[in-house]
Design a protein around this motif. Structure first.
Motif, PDB file in Angstrom:
ATOM      1  N   UNK A   1       0.820  -1.166   0.004  1.00 13.71           N
ATOM      2  CA  UNK A   1       0.001  -0.013   0.029  1.00 13.71           C
ATOM      3  C   UNK A   1       1.006   1.198   0.022  1.00 13.71           C
ATOM      4  N   UNK A   2       1.178   1.915  -1.157  1.00 11.40           N
ATOM      5  CA  UNK A   2       1.858   3.193  -1.343  1.00 11.40           C
ATOM      6  C   UNK A   2       1.331   4.246  -0.183  1.00 11.40           C
ATOM      7  N   UNK A   3       2.373   4.785   0.517  1.00 17.45           N
ATOM      8  CA  UNK A   3       1.819   5.800   1.225  1.00 17.45           C
ATOM      9  C   UNK A   3       2.814   7.279   1.009  1.00 17.45           C
ATOM     10  N   UNK A   4       2.222   8.434   0.860  1.00 15.31           N
ATOM     11  CA  UNK A   4       2.933   9.512   0.490  1.00 15.31           C
ATOM     12  C   UNK A   4       2.377  10.845   1.337  1.00 15.31           C
ATOM     13  N   UNK A   5       3.486  11.567   1.622  1.00 15.58           N
ATOM     14  CA  UNK A   5       3.222  12.871   2.350  1.00 15.58           C
ATOM     15  C   UNK A   5       2.721  13.992   1.405  1.00 15.58           C
ATOM     16  N   UNK A   6       1.867  14.591   1.823  1.00 16.29           N
ATOM     17  CA  UNK A   6       1.446  15.663   0.788  1.00 16.29           C
ATOM     18  C   UNK A   6       1.416  17.022   1.509  1.00 16.29           C
ATOM     19  N   UNK A   7       2.550  17.765   1.156  1.00 12.04           N
ATOM     20  CA  UNK A   7       3.031  18.990   1.640  1.00 12.04           C
ATOM     21  C   UNK A   7       2.083  20.020   1.311  1.00 12.04           C
ATOM     22  N   UNK A   8       2.213  21.128   1.758  1.00  6.95           N
ATOM     23  CA  UNK A   8       1.412  22.497   1.292  1.00  6.95           C
ATOM     24  C   UNK A   8      -0.128  22.318   1.556  1.00  6.95           C
ATOM     25  N   UNK A   9      -0.335  21.581   2.799  1.00  8.36           N
ATOM     26  CA  UNK A   9      -1.782  21.444   3.410  1.00  8.36           C
ATOM     27  C   UNK A   9      -1.986  22.144   4.517  1.00  8.36           C
TER      28      UNK A   9
ATOM     29  N   UNK B   1      -0.231  21.049   9.309  1.00  9.39           N
ATOM     30  CA  UNK B   1      -1.184  19.950   9.221  1.00  9.39           C
ATOM     31  C   UNK B   1      -0.412  19.031   8.409  1.00  9.39           C
ATOM     32  N   UNK B   2       0.130  17.864   9.196  1.00 10.20           N
ATOM     33  CA  UNK B   2       0.943  16.887   8.359  1.00 10.20           C
ATOM     34  C   UNK B   2      -0.116  15.878   7.713  1.00 10.20           C
ATOM     35  N   UNK B   3      -0.187  15.574   6.311  1.00 14.34           N
ATOM     36  CA  UNK B   3      -1.350  14.853   5.819  1.00 14.34           C
ATOM     37  C   UNK B   3      -0.561  13.697   5.030  1.00 14.34           C
ATOM     38  N   UNK B   4      -0.891  12.449   5.112  1.00 15.45           N
ATOM     39  CA  UNK B   4      -0.615  11.441   4.199  1.00 15.45           C
ATOM     40  C   UNK B   4      -1.607  11.006   3.360  1.00 15.45           C
ATOM     41  N   UNK B   5      -1.363  10.399   2.309  1.00 14.42           N
ATOM     42  CA  UNK B   5      -2.333   9.642   1.420  1.00 14.42           C
ATOM     43  C   UNK B   5      -2.043   8.158   1.124  1.00 14.42           C
ATOM     44  N   UNK B   6      -2.721   7.229   1.256  1.00 10.84           N
ATOM     45  CA  UNK B   6      -2.351   5.861   1.073  1.00 10.84           C
ATOM     46  C   UNK B   6      -3.352   5.314   0.007  1.00 10.84           C
ATOM     47  N   UNK B   7      -2.980   4.273  -0.528  1.00  9.56           N
ATOM     48  CA  UNK B   7      -4.072   3.622  -1.610  1.00  9.56           C
ATOM     49  C   UNK B   7      -3.444   2.131  -1.782  1.00  9.56           C
TER      50      UNK B   7
END
Length: 287
Positions: free
Chosen positions: A1-9, A98-104
């Motif tokens: 399951x890839x996980x990425x940190x999405x900056x600028x949020x 706000x530290x945001x990650x997305x996984x899929x």
């Protein structure tokens, strides 16, 4: 399951006995359709119906909400919401760090599931895209993979695909993905959005662009027969997103005219979740 940190949020946090009623009367999505543990798209519009701020909306507990937005727009968004608060019993605070990650899922089999975070309803359920908040996760994917995922599934975001104040909800398919509650009653800009919907006057639509070669940079014009159709937004190799004049695109399709992104021949397609098709002369609703 890839996980990425999405900056600028960043995020607006709303709580209090009047938080839900305030949001229901101001922003585009219908909060009665927002379940626990899920994130849905939404926007705050101008009175003229244009998107000023877009975000992901989720419940955070008893009467609480998070509105996950672009960091560069967060302070202005906060100020605008404070204007609408008036005497409502609502606390509105700005969570800038706000530290945001997305996984899929890396495929559509759904063989592995993750019940943490918030299910991002902009994507197919089988993909199990989730939004996570806090620094507990470790990123093992690149941000480019996240943008490619958005392109593949026709998910537009401001900054990358359109500028604030330059698009209606119909332009980015909010009428198709639940980003606007067309039956919920009044909200800021509702009259314009409702009129556009019922009269079928939306001429611009978000489409997926696929090139015969690598696409040029974001901002490159799309054209057919010498007429402008739109501008490339997010680009990922040979695929990209663009908000397109579907009446002109349909006419080009009927006439057999090639569509170009700069000088690269491309094909245009409707995202799988959308209920319309490209036809000669424009877009026809199918659902």
């Amino acid at each position: 399951m890839p996980t990425v940190q999405i900056d600028d949020r960043a995020a607006l946090l709303l709580s209090g006995p009047d938080a839900e009623s305030l949001l229901q009367n101001v922003i585009t999505p219908d909060l009665s359709a927002l379940g626990e543990g899920e994130a849905r798209p939404g926007a705050l519009l101008s009175p003229q119906g244009k998107i000023l701020f877009d975000f992901l909306l989720m419940r955070t507990g008893e009467g609480g909400f998070r509105l996950d937005c672009r960091a560069g727009e967060a302070r202005d968004f906060h100020k605008r919401m404070m204007l609408y608060r008036l005497r409502a019993k609502v606390d509105i605070s700005l969570e800038e760090q706000c530290v945001v990650h997305a996984s899929w899922q890396s495929d559509s089999s759904g063989s592995q599931t993750d019940s943490s975070g918030f299910a991002d309803r902009r994507f197919p359920a089988a993909l199990d895209v989730r939004r996570h908040y806090g620094a507990a996760l470790r990123a093992d994917a690149e941000v480019r993979q996240w943008h490619c995922l958005r392109v593949e599934h026709g998910v537009a975001e401001s900054g990358d695909d359109y500028a604030p104040g330059d698009a209606f909800p119909h332009d980015i398919l909010f009428d198709q993905n639940g980003g606007v509650g067309l039956r919920k009653g009044c909200f800021v800009g509702q009259e314009v959005v409702s009129r556009m919907h019922h009269r079928g006057t939306a001429r611009r639509r978000l489409l997926i662009v696929r090139g015969e070669a690598a696409l040029p940079a974001s901002g490159t014009p799309l054209s057919a027969g010498g007429r402008p159709l739109g501008t490339l937004g997010t680009v990922c190799g040979t695929a990209g997103l663009a908000i397109v004049r579907v009446d002109r695109a349909g006419e080009a399709l009927a006439a057999g005219e090639p569509v170009l992104a700069g000088t690269v021949p491309v094909m245009l397609s409707v995202p799988a979740y959308a209920g319309f098709t490209l036809q000669g002369g424009g877009a026809a609703e199918t659902a």
